[in-house]
Motif scaffolding. Structure first.
Motif, mmCIF file in Angstrom:
data_model
loop_
_atom_site.group_PDB
_atom_site.id
_atom_site.type_symbol
_atom_site.label_atom_id
_atom_site.label_comp_id
_atom_site.label_asym_id
_atom_site.label_seq_id
_atom_site.Cartn_x
_atom_site.Cartn_y
_atom_site.Cartn_z
ATOM 1 N N UNK A 7 -7.185 27.431 -2.506
ATOM 2 C CA UNK A 7 -8.105 26.376 -2.966
ATOM 3 C C UNK A 7 -7.379 25.359 -3.838
ATOM 4 N N UNK A 8 -6.459 25.823 -4.690
ATOM 5 C CA UNK A 8 -5.696 24.910 -5.546
ATOM 6 C C UNK A 8 -4.806 23.996 -4.703
ATOM 7 N N UNK A 9 -4.186 24.541 -3.688
ATOM 8 C CA UNK A 9 -3.338 23.727 -2.809
ATOM 9 C C UNK A 9 -4.167 22.642 -2.140
ATOM 10 N N UNK A 10 -5.354 22.992 -1.715
ATOM 11 C CA UNK A 10 -6.202 22.033 -0.998
ATOM 12 C C UNK A 10 -6.828 20.986 -1.911
ATOM 13 N N UNK A 11 -7.021 21.299 -3.186
ATOM 14 C CA UNK A 11 -7.758 20.388 -4.061
ATOM 15 C C UNK A 11 -6.898 19.694 -5.111
ATOM 16 N N UNK A 12 -5.611 19.936 -5.130
ATOM 17 C CA UNK A 12 -4.729 19.365 -6.144
ATOM 18 C C UNK A 12 -3.715 18.444 -5.493
ATOM 19 N N UNK A 13 -3.077 17.610 -6.328
ATOM 20 C CA UNK A 13 -1.941 16.842 -5.784
ATOM 21 C C UNK A 13 -0.885 17.825 -5.286
ATOM 22 N N UNK A 14 0.000 17.388 -4.414
ATOM 23 C CA UNK A 14 1.012 18.311 -3.875
ATOM 24 C C UNK A 14 1.831 18.985 -4.980
ATOM 25 N N UNK A 15 2.123 20.240 -4.779
ATOM 26 C CA UNK A 15 2.952 20.995 -5.712
ATOM 27 C C UNK A 15 4.416 20.832 -5.336
ATOM 28 N N UNK A 16 5.299 20.935 -6.335
ATOM 29 C CA UNK A 16 6.739 20.925 -6.062
ATOM 30 C C UNK A 16 7.190 22.259 -5.500
ATOM 31 N N UNK A 17 6.513 23.322 -5.902
ATOM 32 C CA UNK A 17 6.907 24.669 -5.526
ATOM 33 C C UNK A 17 5.736 25.610 -5.816
ATOM 34 N N UNK A 18 5.604 26.647 -5.016
ATOM 35 C CA UNK A 18 4.561 27.654 -5.235
ATOM 36 C C UNK A 18 5.222 29.014 -5.322
ATOM 37 N N UNK A 19 4.872 29.770 -6.354
ATOM 38 C CA UNK A 19 5.277 31.173 -6.456
ATOM 39 C C UNK A 19 4.078 31.996 -6.025
ATOM 40 N N UNK A 20 4.260 32.777 -4.968
ATOM 41 C CA UNK A 20 3.145 33.502 -4.363
ATOM 42 C C UNK A 20 3.429 34.995 -4.401
ATOM 43 N N UNK A 21 2.647 35.707 -5.203
ATOM 44 C CA UNK A 21 2.771 37.156 -5.224
ATOM 45 C C UNK A 21 2.232 37.699 -3.912
ATOM 46 N N UNK A 22 2.887 38.678 -3.365
ATOM 47 C CA UNK A 22 2.448 39.220 -2.079
ATOM 48 C C UNK A 22 1.225 40.116 -2.213
ATOM 49 N N UNK A 23 1.082 40.755 -3.357
ATOM 50 C CA UNK A 23 -0.038 41.677 -3.583
ATOM 51 C C UNK A 23 -1.035 41.036 -4.545
ATOM 52 N N UNK A 24 -2.123 40.503 -4.003
ATOM 53 C CA UNK A 24 -3.162 39.880 -4.819
ATOM 54 C C UNK A 24 -4.525 40.312 -4.301
ATOM 55 N N UNK A 25 -5.521 40.271 -5.184
ATOM 56 C CA UNK A 25 -6.879 40.604 -4.729
ATOM 57 C C UNK A 25 -7.466 39.491 -3.863
ATOM 58 N N UNK A 26 -8.498 39.787 -3.173
ATOM 59 C CA UNK A 26 -9.268 38.894 -2.303
ATOM 60 C C UNK A 26 -8.466 38.466 -1.073
ATOM 61 N N UNK A 27 -7.312 37.812 -1.273
ATOM 62 C CA UNK A 27 -6.454 37.403 -0.168
ATOM 63 C C UNK A 27 -5.009 37.605 -0.622
ATOM 64 N N UNK A 28 -4.249 38.354 0.134
ATOM 65 C CA UNK A 28 -2.858 38.614 -0.221
ATOM 66 C C UNK A 28 -1.981 37.388 -0.043
ATOM 67 N N UNK A 29 -0.782 37.453 -0.584
ATOM 68 C CA UNK A 29 0.138 36.329 -0.544
ATOM 69 C C UNK A 29 0.609 35.946 0.844
ATOM 70 N N UNK A 30 0.770 36.927 1.731
ATOM 71 C CA UNK A 30 1.186 36.603 3.100
ATOM 72 C C UNK A 30 0.105 35.800 3.819
ATOM 73 N N UNK A 31 -1.126 36.264 3.712
ATOM 74 C CA UNK A 31 -2.237 35.554 4.350
ATOM 75 C C UNK A 31 -2.429 34.172 3.727
ATOM 76 N N UNK A 32 -2.349 34.096 2.403
ATOM 77 C CA UNK A 32 -2.506 32.805 1.727
ATOM 78 C C UNK A 32 -1.413 31.831 2.165
#
Length: 110
Positions: A7-32
């Motif tokens: 949701x943040x990616x879709x609603x914010x200005x472009x990010x320079x970089x994203x750190x994505x944990x692979x193990x997260x609640x609701x939706x994991x990092x791979x799926x996100x």
């Protein structure tokens, strides 16, 4: 929460970089990550741009050091992978190596 990250990616200005944990609640990092890449492709087709789609660097974070885990991260669309726990300098060096991203310790929230 991977859904919040998306949701943040879709609603914010472009990010320079994203750190994505692979193990997260609701939706994991791979799926996100896969959804972020799909979203980037949709922007390309919706705006009629030619050439390469926007591709924000995504760095996967995980406490799992297995090669299979890292391979899955790359296949999902991540550019790099770091195993937790990590040292701040390792993170800064990884970000500094990304194209058009400047890394300072003040510009990264750890």
């Amino acid at each position: 929460n991977g859904l919040e990250a998306l949701d943040m990616v879709k609603s914010s200005p472009p990010f320079d970089c994203i750190f994505m944990d692979l193990e997260m609640p609701v939706m994991g990092g791979l799926e996100a990550t896969r959804h972020v890449r799909d979203y980037e492709r949709s922007l390309l087709s919706d705006n009629g741009y030619g050439g390469t789609p926007l591709c924000v660097p995504i760095i996967g974070l995980s406490g799992n050091a297995r090669q299979q885990h890292q391979d899955e991260a790359m296949a999902a669309g991540m550019q790099d992978f770091i195993i937790k726990p990590y040292q701040k300098i390792t993170l800064l060096e990884m970000v500094a190596a990304l194209p058009s991203v400047s890394a300072t310790s003040e510009g990264i929230i750890i």
